[in-house]
Scaffold this active site. Structure first.
Site, short mmCIF file in Angstrom:
data_model
loop_
_atom_site.label_atom_id
_atom_site.label_comp_id
_atom_site.label_asym_id
_atom_site.label_seq_id
_atom_site.Cartn_x
_atom_site.Cartn_y
_atom_site.Cartn_z
N CYS A 65 -74.96 -8.89 -41.45
CA CYS A 65 -76.40 -9.42 -41.77
C CYS A 65 -77.42 -8.31 -41.35
O CYS A 65 -77.40 -7.13 -41.78
CB CYS A 65 -76.57 -10.75 -41.37
N HIS B 109 -71.69 -13.86 -42.19
CA HIS B 109 -71.51 -14.15 -40.59
C HIS B 109 -70.35 -14.72 -40.37
O HIS B 109 -70.01 -15.78 -39.87
CB HIS B 109 -72.54 -15.08 -40.23
N GLU C 97 -68.89 -14.54 -37.47
CA GLU C 97 -68.93 -15.33 -36.21
C GLU C 97 -69.54 -16.73 -36.33
O GLU C 97 -69.24 -17.54 -35.23
CB GLU C 97 -70.10 -14.29 -35.44
N1 GLN Z 1 -83.27 -11.53 -43.29
C1 GLN Z 1 -82.94 -11.03 -41.74
C2 GLN Z 1 -83.46 -9.38 -41.95
O1 GLN Z 1 -83.96 -9.00 -42.72
C3 GLN Z 1 -81.35 -10.99 -41.91
C4 GLN Z 1 -80.83 -12.44 -41.83
C5 GLN Z 1 -79.79 -12.27 -40.92
O2 GLN Z 1 -79.32 -11.62 -39.88
N2 GLN Z 1 -79.25 -13.79 -40.77
O3 GLN Z 1 -83.33 -9.05 -40.86
#
Ligand code: GLN
Length: 195
Positions: free
Chosen positions: A74, A167, A169
């Site tokens: 992410c 994710h 994790e």
């Molecule tokens: N929207 C977040 C960002 O731009 C990422 C979201 C996440 O890591 N769950 O950093």
């Protein structure tokens, strides 16, 4: 485990659950002694700022260019990308893709999906997406590992750098962590035989 901000504790728990040794990285000294690095989910703008403030950006780029395995989930995936529209600091920039932040808009702030991940045995992976990014424009060296049903890319790999929009994790399925630890062990073994 990069431990500046975000859900690094969940990753450490996942790694320890599969018998891997995991430690927190916040300094260049800690970075210098790890074999591989996971960059967690969190807030990519915050982590980018902290990488600069903790003077980790350049040492991290240097280790990644020297072939250290890395996996970004992410926000971590956003940071690894070369092209990130709207990120107010330069990303680490080692993965030849464009990543759109918050690509699913407000209604789909978070959702789950079953993903077929290339090369992963054992059936589809249940993936959790939270304000997730989408990966596009993969360069010629990038292998796409998973797409949503609509074709959007949510996992890819270039060399030893892995990125997932979701994710792993946050679920009990440890297959992505196992795959990354295997990648890291291969890299260590290759280094050993080259020495
Ligand atoms: N929207 C977040 C960002 O731009 C990422 C979201 C996440 O890591 N769950 O950093």
């Amino acid at each position: 485990m990069l431990a500046l901000q975000g859900d690094f504790r969940e990753h450490i728990d996942a790694l320890r659950a599969i018998g891997a040794t995991a430690s927190e990285v916040r300094t260049a000294e800690q970075l210098a002694v790890v074999d591989a690095l996971i960059l967690p989910g969190g807030e990519s703008t915050t982590i980018a700022r902290l990488l600069l403030a903790f003077e980790l950006m350049e040492p991290l780029r240097a280790r990644l260019r020297a072939g250290m395995p890395a996996w970004g989930t992410c926000a971590g995936a956003i940071l690894l990308a070369r092209r990130v529209p709207g990120l107010d600091r330069p990303p680490i920039g080692v993965l030849d893709v464009t990543v759109d932040r918050n690509a699913f808009g407000r209604q789909l702030d978070s959702f789950e999906a079953e993903l077929a991940v290339a090369g992963m045995a054992g059936g589809p992976l249940r993936a959790v997406f939270i304000r997730a990014p989408v990966i596009r424009e993969p360069g010629p060296g990038v292998t796409v590992l998973a797409r949503l049903d609509d074709g959007r890319i949510v996992a890819c790999r270039e060399g030893r750098v892995l990125a997932t929009s979701f994710h792993p994790e946050l679920t009990d399925d440890r297959r992505m962590h196992e795959a990354f630890v295997a990648l890291a062990r291969d890299a260590v073994a290759a280094r050993g035989s080259a020495a």
